[in-house]
Design a protein around this motif. Structure first.
Motif, PDB file in Angstrom:
ATOM      1  N   ALA A 199       0.871   5.580  -5.836  1.00  0.00           N
ATOM      2  CA  ALA A 199      -0.097   4.486  -5.978  1.00  0.00           C
ATOM      3  C   ALA A 199       0.197   3.670  -7.235  1.00  0.00           C
ATOM      4  O   ALA A 199       0.138   2.439  -7.206  1.00  0.00           O
ATOM      5  CB  ALA A 199      -1.517   5.036  -6.031  1.00  0.00           C
ATOM      6  N   SER A 250       0.847  -1.187   0.000  1.00  0.00           N
ATOM      7  CA  SER A 250       0.000   0.000   0.000  1.00  0.00           C
ATOM      8  C   SER A 250       0.881   1.235   0.000  1.00  0.00           C
ATOM      9  O   SER A 250       2.073   1.160   0.302  1.00  0.00           O
ATOM     10  CB  SER A 250      -0.914   0.008   1.238  1.00  0.00           C
ATOM     11  N   THR A 251       0.286   2.366  -0.330  1.00  0.00           N
ATOM     12  CA  THR A 251       1.049   3.616  -0.309  1.00  0.00           C
ATOM     13  C   THR A 251       1.451   3.966   1.123  1.00  0.00           C
ATOM     14  O   THR A 251       2.508   4.530   1.346  1.00  0.00           O
ATOM     15  CB  THR A 251       0.248   4.766  -0.928  1.00  0.00           C
ATOM     16  N   HIS A 264       1.146  -0.265  -7.108  1.00  0.00           N
ATOM     17  CA  HIS A 264       0.249  -1.209  -7.779  1.00  0.00           C
ATOM     18  C   HIS A 264       0.913  -1.929  -8.950  1.00  0.00           C
ATOM     19  O   HIS A 264       0.408  -2.946  -9.409  1.00  0.00           O
ATOM     20  CB  HIS A 264      -1.025  -0.510  -8.242  1.00  0.00           C
ATOM     21  N   ASP A 275       0.307  11.568  -4.659  1.00  0.00           N
ATOM     22  CA  ASP A 275      -0.215  10.283  -4.190  1.00  0.00           C
ATOM     23  C   ASP A 275      -0.509   9.340  -5.356  1.00  0.00           C
ATOM     24  O   ASP A 275      -0.301   8.134  -5.249  1.00  0.00           O
ATOM     25  CB  ASP A 275      -1.483  10.489  -3.366  1.00  0.00           C
TER      26      ASP A 275
END
Length: 55
Positions: free
Chosen positions: A38, A20-21, A42, A34
């Protein structure tokens, strides 16, 4: 470039260690946006890493 990390952080990212971030940011990965972070996270979450037998 909107994110940066060290060699160690690169190894963790490549091995799929950032799920996750939030986990990436807690590990010290810096990102200006962000969305960029991300995308980076991902890009490895659904694939197994390819690691050669010898580096």
């Amino acid at each position: 470039m909107s994110w940066s990390f060290t060699r160690c952080q690169l190894a963790v990212w490549y091995a799929g260690g950032y799920r996750s971030t939030t986990s990436a940011r807690l590990a010290g990965v810096r990102a200006l946006a962000d969305k960029a972070l991300a995308t980076l996270v991902h890009s490895t979450t659904e694939f197994e890493p390819w690691l050669p037998d010898h580096f």
